[in-house]
Design an enzyme around this catalytic site. Sequence first.
Site, PDB file in Angstrom:
ATOM      1  N   GLU A  57       0.774  -1.236  -0.122  1.00 42.04           N
ATOM      2  CA  GLU A  57      -0.180  -0.059  -0.511  1.00 42.04           C
ATOM      3  C   GLU A  57       0.798   1.180   0.318  1.00 42.04           C
ATOM      4  OE1 GLU A  57      -4.259   0.374   1.752  1.00 42.04           O
ATOM      5  OE2 GLU A  57      -3.132   0.923   3.389  1.00 42.04           O
ATOM      6  N   LYS A  59       0.686   5.052   1.143  1.00 41.05           N
ATOM      7  CA  LYS A  59      -0.087   6.547   1.743  1.00 41.05           C
ATOM      8  C   LYS A  59       0.740   7.677   2.496  1.00 41.05           C
ATOM      9  CE  LYS A  59      -1.654   3.513   5.966  1.00 41.05           C
ATOM     10  NZ  LYS A  59      -2.229   2.662   6.589  1.00 41.05           N
ATOM     11  N   LYS A 120      -8.627   2.844  -3.054  1.00 38.04           N
ATOM     12  CA  LYS A 120      -8.674   2.707  -1.534  1.00 38.04           C
ATOM     13  C   LYS A 120      -9.031   3.874  -0.881  1.00 38.04           C
ATOM     14  CE  LYS A 120      -7.487   1.005   2.763  1.00 38.04           C
ATOM     15  NZ  LYS A 120      -5.737   0.497   2.785  1.00 38.04           N
ATOM     16  N   GLU A 169     -15.060  -4.950   2.719  1.00 37.45           N
ATOM     17  CA  GLU A 169     -14.354  -4.851   3.933  1.00 37.45           C
ATOM     18  C   GLU A 169     -14.908  -4.958   4.777  1.00 37.45           C
ATOM     19  OE1 GLU A 169     -10.551  -2.585   4.075  1.00 37.45           O
ATOM     20  OE2 GLU A 169     -11.730  -1.459   6.128  1.00 37.45           O
ATOM     21  N   ASN A 189     -10.981  -6.517   7.934  1.00 39.25           N
ATOM     22  CA  ASN A 189      -9.826  -5.363   8.262  1.00 39.25           C
ATOM     23  C   ASN A 189      -9.617  -5.951   9.885  1.00 39.25           C
ATOM     24  OD1 ASN A 189      -8.474  -3.246   9.067  1.00 39.25           O
ATOM     25  ND2 ASN A 189     -10.054  -1.355   8.253  1.00 39.25           N
ATOM     26  N   GLU A 219      -6.601  -7.586   6.489  1.00 36.88           N
ATOM     27  CA  GLU A 219      -6.141  -6.024   6.151  1.00 36.88           C
ATOM     28  C   GLU A 219      -5.629  -5.661   7.616  1.00 36.88           C
ATOM     29  OE1 GLU A 219      -8.957  -3.523   4.261  1.00 36.88           O
ATOM     30  OE2 GLU A 219      -9.988  -5.554   3.810  1.00 36.88           O
ATOM     31  N   SER A 220      -4.019  -4.641   7.195  1.00 30.99           N
ATOM     32  CA  SER A 220      -4.072  -4.402   8.660  1.00 30.99           C
ATOM     33  C   SER A 220      -3.292  -4.758   9.754  1.00 30.99           C
ATOM     34  CB  SER A 220      -4.852  -3.219   9.013  1.00 30.99           C
ATOM     35  OG  SER A 220      -5.456  -2.089   7.966  1.00 30.99           O
TER      36      SER A 220
END
Length: 262
Positions: A57, A59, A120, A169, A189, A219-220
């Site tokens: 990702e 960001k 995203k 998600e 998530n 995710e994350s």
Amino acid sequence: MKDILSTIIAAKRIEVTEAKLHTPMNMLERQLDELQLPRVASLASSLASSPYGIIAEFKRKSPSKGWIKADGDASSIPLSYQNSGASALSILTDKVFFGGTDDDIRAARKSGVTLPVLYKNFVIDEYQLLQARLCGASAVLLIASALSLDECKQLRNSAKALGLEVLLEMHTESELAYADCLPEMCGINNRNLGTFTTSVEQSLRFVDRLPSEAVKISESGISDPSTVNTLRSAGFRGFLIGERLMREDNPGLALHNFIAAL
């Protein structure tokens, strides 16, 4: 803690309304018709066939931790991810809370990125699906906690009509019902979007409740290669990693070393 997601969605509704006034939806539709854009690579297929499944990702900041890499260059970092073995990319296009824009995906594509790219953002309107298709995305993120089930189904159908895949998600047990939207990818998530607390156990708790036909993504909060191996053994095929890479001086090299450790 104040519910950050509610704040973001309220701001997003204003943002989309203002964007429509500046560039009406029919203008975006006309641009799409005129450009005749080629079909983009499948994110779901890329993950399903990959031995690693890393979604790297890009960001620059987050609402909970502020600036991560304010000078992050979308024309170099995403390409370095591709060259380092990423299976797909995620690029944040929210400006206010994450420091990104649609132009970041355009810059990545112009630099030579051919991998599938996830748009995203906090998608709440079909207008944003057109924006995603026009800037070169392969798939869009739909967040269950930001939408009603009917809204999610409508956006999923509209995305499909535009040639975009959907990563749905979810975070809570009640949101698992949104899988009825039949997305190509189901994501758990590990970060609570209201409080931004993180636990990878969230993915392991729900993996068996996800539809078998969807590519499963965690995710994350993934910062260690051993976590990826644990999640893969549980049935996940995609692993979204952002902050762990973006905090490094050389995110591409960090990804290379992470994959090597797998």
